[in-house]
Design an enzyme around this catalytic site. Structure first.
Site, PDB file in Angstrom:
ATOM      1  N   ASP A 153       0.782  -1.234   0.000  1.00 29.07           N
ATOM      2  CA  ASP A 153       0.000   0.000   0.000  1.00 29.07           C
ATOM      3  C   ASP A 153       0.817   1.290   0.000  1.00 29.07           C
ATOM      4  O   ASP A 153       0.606   2.162  -0.832  1.00 29.07           O
ATOM      5  CB  ASP A 153      -0.934   0.011   1.207  1.00 29.07           C
ATOM      6  CG  ASP A 153      -1.895  -1.161   1.217  1.00 29.07           C
ATOM      7  OD1 ASP A 153      -1.720  -2.085   0.410  1.00 29.07           O
ATOM      8  OD2 ASP A 153      -2.826  -1.152   2.033  1.00 29.07           O
ATOM      9  N   GLU A 390       1.686  -9.309  11.194  1.00 33.61           N
ATOM     10  CA  GLU A 390       1.440  -8.874   9.824  1.00 33.61           C
ATOM     11  C   GLU A 390       2.777  -8.687   9.106  1.00 33.61           C
ATOM     12  O   GLU A 390       2.938  -9.081   7.948  1.00 33.61           O
ATOM     13  CB  GLU A 390       0.647  -7.570   9.866  1.00 33.61           C
ATOM     14  CG  GLU A 390       0.184  -7.057   8.526  1.00 33.61           C
ATOM     15  CD  GLU A 390      -0.650  -5.786   8.665  1.00 33.61           C
ATOM     16  OE1 GLU A 390      -1.177  -5.327   7.633  1.00 33.61           O
ATOM     17  OE2 GLU A 390      -0.789  -5.260   9.797  1.00 33.61           O
TER      18      GLU A 390
END
Length: 418
Positions: A153, A390
């Protein structure tokens, strides 16, 4: 569906679910099938698979109201989704499901084979959409209209294209929720970055997510070299499934797509650095940032032995996995030697286990068993505490971002099963 993470990501993300299904296939083939069937319920009539499929719960921003995809002619009527896509890793999971089903035999084998027969057309439509709507000039490079579509992102890959995105004065206000679920807000994108992200969503929403109109109005248009590499290998995987189904013409089409995108990836390699580059379609400039995406030719097995050999040397060398300060010899999202590397910030420096898994899978597929084993062994040491982060701080090994991340757990299962 499997939530991408229990708190920060309570919905279904497209490429998360593809990799989650890889892990689920090790435990329950029917459960892995259910995961991907659920995702396909959200497929648009154009063939696009949206990057988020919203569940009934709240607590995530931007939610379905902000996306407003109900105005899009191609959106599904009964499922709430976002209006952009993510990398096409799904064929990798479909192949794993079929192989696991056949190994199990009996009813499970029958379910896996039926699943592939019944959904092949949907996966083919997805690849065709990427190869047409997102590669209209047939250059062999997938064009993305938002950094979120890349899966990486806020990577520094996108800094230059995002710098040209100026949010309009009429951008609706927003209150973020992502920063409530991490220990340090520095691990997440800034508010200024989020404003740019949301302005692109607003631009797409105003043209009702029409593919042709989007290319004309959206402020962010980049040829994504790593997404192109994923499409190349996924098309090869899907072509193999087509062969087994007797869909000879479809398999040939998919191999042509794989060849086109593999050649497109190779065309981006910098002679100076040996790394692949993204292309800013708006400015026409190459993006030279030194990130893990630069190894796209190595990942997809580009047909140039000299380029791949140089990339393999770089990958294991001191600027990347062989950097002496790393906690584990794994590829960070940005080179540890880059002065702009931020080791705690999302895609700007940390190690992502799913990226390590993708390269491990690719190396094994190419016959590089030693490279695959090295990444697997180092990753399992990184993950041994069971946090399933993550992403991870590359120098200390600390888990960061959202803990108990589903796709991290899933690729761990796959490594352990091997």
């Amino acid at each position: 569906m499997t939530a991408a993470a229990p708190r920060l990501y309570p919905h279904m993300w497209s490429w998360d679910s593809g990799l989650i299904a890889v892990g689920l296939a090790r435990l329950s083939v029917p459960r892995a099938i259910t995961e991907l069937r659920t995702l396909l319920r959200a497929q648009w009539s154009t063939g696009m698979i949206p990057h988020i499929v919203f569940s009934a719960g709240d607590g995530y921003f931007p939610g379905p109201e902000r996306w407003g995809t109900e105005s899009a002619a191609a959106a599904p009527a009964a499922v709430r989704t976002s209006g952009i896509c993510q990398p096409p890793v799904h064929a990798i999971a479909v192949r794993r499901i079929l192989d696991a089903g056949r190994a199990a035999g009996g009813e499970v084998r029958d379910q896996a084979e039926a699943f592939v027969r019944e959904t092949f057309g949907s996966w083919l439509a997805w690849h065709r959409w990427l190869a047409t709507a997102r590669d209209p000039d047939r250059r062999g490079l997938v064009e993305i209209h938002h950094g979120w579509e890349s899966g990486m992102d806020n990577s520094p890959r996108w800094d230059e294209p995002y710098a040209a995105v100026v949010p309009g004065a009429d951008l609706p206000g927003f209150v973020r929720t992502d920063v409530d679920h991490v220990g340090d807000v520095r691990e997440r994108p800034t508010d200024a970055e989020y404003g740019r992200y949301l302005w692109i969503v607003e631009q797409l929403r105003r043209v009702r997510y029409d593919d042709d109109a989007a290319r004309e109005v959206v402020a962010f248009r980049v040829a994504d070299v790593f997404m192109s590499a994923i499409l190349a290998v996924a098309s090869d995987e899907l072509a193999g499934l087509g062969d087994e189904l007797g869909r000879v013409e479809d398999a040939a089409e998919l191999r042509e797509l794989a060849g086109r995108f593999r050649a497109g990836v190779l065309s981006t390699v910098s002679p100076a650095t040996g790394l692949a580059r993204d292309l800013d379609r708006r400015s026409g400039r190459w993006i030279e940032t030194e990130t893990i995406a630069g190894f796209a030719p190595l990942f997809c097995g580009a047909q140039d032995g000299a380029v791949v050999a140089r990339q393999r040397e770089l990958f294991w060398g001191e600027r990347w996995c062989g950097h002496p300060a790393l906690a584990h010899p794994l590829p960070p999202s940005v080179s540890p030697s880059d002065p702009g590397m931020r080791p705690r910030t999302y895609w700007r420096g940390p190690v992502w286990p799913i990226v390590s898994w993708l390269f491990s899978w690719a190396f094994e597929r190419q016959g590089d068993d030693d490279g695959a084993r090295r990444l697997r062994d180092a990753s399992l040491r990184q993950l041994a505490a069971g946090d399933f982060g993550e992403y991870y701080e590359p120098f200390t090994g600390e888990p960061l971002g959202s803990l108990h991340q589903s796709w991290t757990a899933a690729v761990t299962l796959d490594w352990l099963a091997r």
